[in-house]
Design an enzyme around this catalytic site. Structure first.
Site, mmCIF file in Angstrom:
data_model
loop_
_atom_site.group_PDB
_atom_site.id
_atom_site.type_symbol
_atom_site.label_atom_id
_atom_site.label_comp_id
_atom_site.label_asym_id
_atom_site.label_seq_id
_atom_site.Cartn_x
_atom_site.Cartn_y
_atom_site.Cartn_z
ATOM 1 N N GLY A 11 -2.473 25.484 1.480
ATOM 2 C CA GLY A 11 -1.800 24.312 2.019
ATOM 3 C C GLY A 11 -1.200 24.609 3.382
ATOM 4 O O GLY A 11 -0.637 23.723 4.010
ATOM 5 N N SER A 12 -1.303 25.854 3.826
ATOM 6 C CA SER A 12 -0.856 26.250 5.163
ATOM 7 C C SER A 12 -2.054 26.209 6.111
ATOM 8 O O SER A 12 -3.063 26.897 5.888
ATOM 9 C CB SER A 12 -0.277 27.666 5.104
ATOM 10 O OG SER A 12 -0.374 28.296 6.364
#
EC number: 5.99.1.4
Lengths: 200, 200
Positions: A11-12
């Site tokens: 999710g980064s």
């Protein structure tokens, strides 16, 4: 063999660049990499810092990731769905996958799927990603939701917290931390004892 | 001649690295640089983001700046006094200095003094820095406190705001912005039309 710890979050956006780059660079450098998913979201929440309230910065980040992807010859079609993986299920599935020995393939497949338009952690996404890896999705999802895997994920997050990590990706060589994909080369040099700050 | 705008704040640790590097790199690249002090503090305050409430991150930043200074062969003895320049006087004096044509020397002298232990914007610091440049301190301080220079400083901050700038240093090539000293080389390549993202 020198070693670095690769702390990252499914999710980064910047972790995508590292996921796509680290194996080749580490092999060339002769450095072993320990892949360690952790909850940067929990650490940022603790510190009261939320990127989702910073739309100007997020616009910049997507553009910067795109430019950096081009710089490194990494696929980039459009900004990924963000934020993603609301329950951090894709992350815990990563923990389960590493325990079972297929964590790197799961990670690379997940990040590619994410930058190809899939939300991370959604049932459909996990079904497609896990099936493509020859795994039975429901059993992995059940495992990712088990108390043991939740606890292991929290332990990894705590290891990051103890090191003073606050962002993803971060590379650690012992206690020395390097934040951001753009510090990967420095972290590898540090692991080999060849960083200029070590040679004074 | 290609051109970049160099937006920076007297009091930004990473700006020190760019102040020490940009002239040589820009000359080698054949790119003209417009030095533009602006108030990153005002922009961060507007967005509700305060580094001074993030001690873990600040510890990291000081360490990272030290490592990057070693990497580039730039002096670094110890972390500078931070935060500094509470009234942003050192910054407004910078605006005045550029109008009078000695802004680069003032900037370089100020940042070196800051990393040599001086607080920015303090009367003693300004006396020493301005005197070493052959200027009469009080007249420059009066000018820096004039409505005209305050307005000009606000205009520069607004130019940064309009570009979507949120951090210091930031390099702008037209509307394209690059945040961080570690993006300086990319910004120069962009200005010359040689960045890989422009060559697809």
């Amino acid at each position: 063999m020198p070693q670095i710890d690769f702390f990252y979050f499914f999710g980064s956006c910047y972790a995508y660049l590292s996921v796509m780059r680290i194996e080749k660079l580490a092999e060339e450098a002769g450095v072993e990499v320990r892949w360690r998913p952790f909850s940067v979201r929990d650490l940022m929440t603790e510190k009261g810092y939320f990127l989702r309230t910073q739309p100007t910065k997020m616009d910049y980040i997507f553009r910067d990731v795109e430019r950096r992807a081009r710089l490194h010859g990494i696929p980039f079609e459009k900004p990924p769905i963000w934020p993603t993986d609301p329950d951090q299920l894709a992350n815990r599935a990563g923990i389960a996958a590493f325990i079972q020995g297929w964590g790197r393939e799961y990670t690379k497949t997940s990040f590619r799927a994410w930058f190809d338009g899939m939300p991370l952690g959604a049932e459909e996404s996990l079904n497609e990603i896990l099936t493509s890896l020859g795994k039975e999705p429901q059993s992995i999802i059940d495992l990712a939701n088990s108390p043991e895997i939740r606890e292991r994920y929290n332990q990894e997050t705590d290891a990051a917290r103890q090191l003073g990590i606050f962002g993803s990706p971060t590379f650690a060589v012992g206690q020395e931390i390097f934040w951001g994909d753009d510090r990967l080369e420095e972290a590898l040099a540090w692991a080999k004892g060849q960083h200029p700050a070590l040679l004074r």
